[in-house]
Design an enzyme around this catalytic site. Sequence first.
Site, short mmCIF file in Angstrom:
data_model
loop_
_atom_site.label_atom_id
_atom_site.label_comp_id
_atom_site.label_asym_id
_atom_site.label_seq_id
_atom_site.Cartn_x
_atom_site.Cartn_y
_atom_site.Cartn_z
N SER A 179 -7.27 -44.13 0.75
CA SER A 179 -7.38 -45.58 1.01
C SER A 179 -6.35 -46.27 0.13
CB SER A 179 -8.78 -46.09 0.65
OG SER A 179 -8.95 -46.11 -0.76
N LYS A 185 -4.97 -46.06 -7.65
CA LYS A 185 -5.31 -45.22 -8.81
C LYS A 185 -4.25 -44.15 -9.03
CE LYS A 185 -9.50 -46.89 -9.82
NZ LYS A 185 -9.99 -47.31 -11.12
#
Length: 416
Positions: A179, A185
Site C-alpha cells: 500500500s 515505511k
Amino acid sequence: MKVLITGVDGYSGWPLALHLLARGHEVVGIDNFVTRRRVSEVGSWSATPIPSFPRRLAAVKEVLGRDLAFHRGDLQDFDFVRDVLARERPDAIVHLAEQRSAPYSMIDVHHAVTTQVENLTGTLHLLYAMRAVCPDAHLVKMGTMGEYGTPNVDIPEGFFEVEFRGRKDTLPFPRRAGSWYHWSKVFDSGDVMFATGIWNLRATDVMQGVIYGIRTPEITDRRLLTRFDFDETWGTALNRFIAQAVVGLPITPYGKGGQRRGFIALEDSMQSLRLAIEHPASPGEYRVLNQFDAAYSVNELAEVARRVAAEFGLAATIEHPPDPRVEAEDHYYQPIHDRLVGLGYRRTRELEDVVREIFRDLIRYRKRIQARRHVLAATTQWRSEDSASALAARAPAPTAHPAPGTGGEDPARSLA
Ligand code: USQ
C-alpha cells in the site's frame, strides 16, 4: 531512562507510556491528536471511550502516581521538533507518530500524498533534530513487517547475504510493500539507515507485525484504556473480527483468507519496544528487528474469533467478501524473528486468552460499536478510483455522540 514517545495519544503510544512509567522510566509525550480527527473523518470512533488528553494525564497521576510530561505539536514543524528535543534531551525516542493505516492511504491521491509526505517529513525532521541536539539518543522507529511483502523465500531481519556474478555482499532485503502507507515505511527505512551511516546515529527499525489486544497490565482503570479501532480504515484484522462478532455481523477474512501475517499481542508489543529501548543500538548502527510473535492466516484468526465468540453465547458466522486489496491470498510466509528473543523477549499472553479479554471488553462497549456498525464493511478498494466517494456515500451513523464526560473523540480539550 528518559524516553520521548511521538504519537503518545495513539493505540500503541498510550500503553507504551504507561508501561515505561510503571517500570520507572521517565516519559515525555508528543502528539497533535490527528488520529482522533481522522477516525472521525471516516465516521468512526474508538470502541473504548477515550478521555480528553488532560483527563488522561490526570488519571496517570492519580493511578500510577507519576507525571507524564507532554508537548502538543506537529512533527511537520521542524522548529517544534528541535526545540522539544533540545529541552528534553531524551536517551531514547520512540517514533510512533505516523499515518498508520494502509486503507487510509489508498482512498485517493490526496490521502496517498498526505501519508507519504507526512511520514517521511516527520522522520527526516526527527533525524535532523537528533543530529543537531541529541546525537547520542537512540531512535526506535516504528516500521512494519509489511515492508517486505510476501516473498516466496524466508524473510531475514532487514539484511541478507547475496552472491551475484561471483561476488558477495550483505544488502538490504528487497522490499515489496502492499500500500502507499507500507511504501512510506520502506522509504523511511532507507532514510533512517542512511542517517545512521552518515551521522553516526543509533537506530532500531522495528518491523512491527499486526497488533491485537485491548489491555496491558498497567491499564487497571477504565480512564487508562487505550483506543480500540474497529472500522475498516483504522481497525486491524483480529480486532475487527471480534468487533464484528460482538455486534452480530459476519467475520470477514477477505478473499481466500490465506493471507498470512506476523501478529503480536498489544502487551507483548510493549514488552518488545521496552526491550529495544533498554538495549540500544550502538553509535552508527542501524538495527532491524522483525517484531511479531507468531504468523497466522486471517482464516485461522477468524476461526479463533468464531470459537471464542461461542463461549460468550454469540453465534458468529464467517463470510469471505471479495478482497478489496491487491495481495496474495494464499502464499508462503516465513519471516525470521530471532533478535527479539535474543534481547529477552518471551510471550506472556496466549492468543485465545487475549481474544477472550477483547470479547469481555467489547461486549461492555457493544453499544458504541453498534452505533457505528456501518463503518465495519470494507469500502476502500485498492483498484478503484472512487473509494473517496464510496466512503462519503456510506450510510450515516444511526446514533451520534459520546456520553458527556468521556471526551469521546474530542482532542485535547483545554490543553494549550
Ligand atoms: N484483512 C481481512 N479482513 C479484514 C481486515 C483485514 O482479511 O476485515 C486482511 C487484510 O487484507 C490483510 C491482513 O488482514 O491481508 C492484515 O490487514 P490489517 O488491516 O490487519 O493490517 P495492515 O493493513 O497490514 O496494517 C496493520 C497496521 C499497520 C501495521 C501493519 C503491520 O494498520 O500500521 O504496519 O498492520 S503488517 O501487516 O505486518 O504490515
